[in-house]
Motif scaffolding. Structure first.
Motif, short mmCIF file in Angstrom:
data_model
loop_
_atom_site.label_atom_id
_atom_site.label_comp_id
_atom_site.label_asym_id
_atom_site.label_seq_id
_atom_site.Cartn_x
_atom_site.Cartn_y
_atom_site.Cartn_z
N ARG A 1 0.83 -1.21 0.00
CA ARG A 1 0.00 0.00 0.00
C ARG A 1 0.87 1.26 0.00
O ARG A 1 0.54 2.25 -0.67
N LEU A 2 1.96 1.23 0.75
CA LEU A 2 2.89 2.35 0.69
C LEU A 2 3.44 2.51 -0.73
O LEU A 2 3.50 3.62 -1.27
N ALA A 3 3.84 1.39 -1.32
CA ALA A 3 4.42 1.43 -2.66
C ALA A 3 3.41 1.88 -3.70
O ALA A 3 3.76 2.60 -4.65
N GLU A 4 2.17 1.50 -3.54
CA GLU A 4 1.13 1.90 -4.49
C GLU A 4 0.96 3.42 -4.51
O GLU A 4 0.90 4.04 -5.59
N ALA A 5 0.90 4.02 -3.33
CA ALA A 5 0.75 5.47 -3.26
C ALA A 5 1.99 6.19 -3.80
O ALA A 5 1.89 7.18 -4.52
N TYR A 6 3.16 5.67 -3.46
CA TYR A 6 4.43 6.26 -3.89
C TYR A 6 4.57 6.15 -5.41
O TYR A 6 4.99 7.09 -6.09
N THR A 7 4.21 4.98 -5.95
CA THR A 7 4.30 4.76 -7.40
C THR A 7 3.44 5.75 -8.16
O THR A 7 3.85 6.29 -9.19
N ALA A 8 2.22 6.01 -7.65
CA ALA A 8 1.32 6.95 -8.32
C ALA A 8 1.94 8.35 -8.37
O ALA A 8 1.85 9.05 -9.39
N THR B 1 7.26 1.91 -10.34
CA THR B 1 7.17 0.92 -9.26
C THR B 1 8.56 0.59 -8.72
O THR B 1 8.78 0.54 -7.50
N ALA B 2 9.50 0.37 -9.63
CA ALA B 2 10.87 0.07 -9.21
C ALA B 2 11.47 1.25 -8.45
O ALA B 2 12.16 1.07 -7.43
N GLN B 3 11.22 2.46 -8.92
CA GLN B 3 11.72 3.65 -8.23
C GLN B 3 11.14 3.73 -6.82
O GLN B 3 11.86 4.01 -5.85
N ALA B 4 9.84 3.46 -6.70
CA ALA B 4 9.18 3.54 -5.40
C ALA B 4 9.79 2.57 -4.40
O ALA B 4 10.11 2.92 -3.26
#
Length: 208
Positions: free
Chosen positions: A130-137, A154-157
């Motif tokens: 969930r953290l990664a999903e928000a960061y990826t966006a 996604t990889a960057q996040a």
């Protein structure tokens, strides 16, 4: 609400649920999941042991909601701290510092989240995904605006989350303080080098 948690129907019920959740955070954080018990959680919360089962079916159920609650609080804190900043690098710096401060304040964060992977891996994965999903966006939007390097957002996040996670462990948890300014500047130079669009990086190199 998290799976296996029952939504309170009254304001009083919600207050009781919050007391149980806060008590569980302290118990798990101080003694670990296996050494904590439902009776120790309810005793700390100041409620009868039977009250626990009105809201949670098991110790695992309250752990799931606790980790979910920590994740929600962290995401909200990061959003509030970075909203309105002008550039991606300003957001990265402020987001990093905000996370490190959060980890100092929320002393049980690392132990509760880390231990959850050994109780139910899906709890641990949900927290980070969930953290990664928000960061990826956010990073995807930055790419679309030409602020950051093209590639897998996604990889960057996940890479940036890894940096923050281990800095938090090294300084916020083990030393109970923020990293020295030199460390933050070094990390931000590393992040900026990785996120700056290639054309902008090449132009900057020519100017040097």
């Amino acid at each position: 609400m998290s799976r296996q948690a029952r939504k309170p129907l009254t304001a009083r019920g919600e207050r009781t649920r919050c007391k149980l959740l806060h008590a569980a955070e302290r118990e798990f954080g101080e003694f670990g999941f296996h050494n904590a018990s439902v009776s120790s959680i309810t005793r700390r919360a100041g409620v009868a042991q039977g009250t626990f089962y009105i809201y949670y079916s098991s110790k695992e159920a309250i752990l799931r909601e606790l980790v979910d609650s920590i994740g929600q609080k962290l995401r909200r804190t990061l959003k509030e701290a970075t909203d309105g900043l002008a550039t991606r690098m300003e957001m990265e710096r402020q987001g990093l510092l905000t996370f490190l401060e959060f980890a100092i304040r929320e002393k049980n964060l690392y132990r509760v989240v880390l231990e959850s992977q050994f109780i139910d891996e899906s709890i641990y994965r949900d927290y980070y995904e969930r953290l990664a999903e928000a960061y990826t966006a956010q990073l995807q939007r930055s790419q679309e605006l030409g602020e950051t390097r093209a590639g897998s957002a996604t990889a960057q996040a996940w890479a940036l989350m890894g940096i923050a996670n281990f800095l938090g462990l090294r300084y916020s948890v083990w030393e109970g303080r923020l990293p020295p300014a030199e460390v933050v500047d070094t990390v931000m130079a590393f992040i900026e080098g990785g996120l700056t669009p290639e054309d902008a990086a090449a132009a900057a190199a020519k100017r040097c």
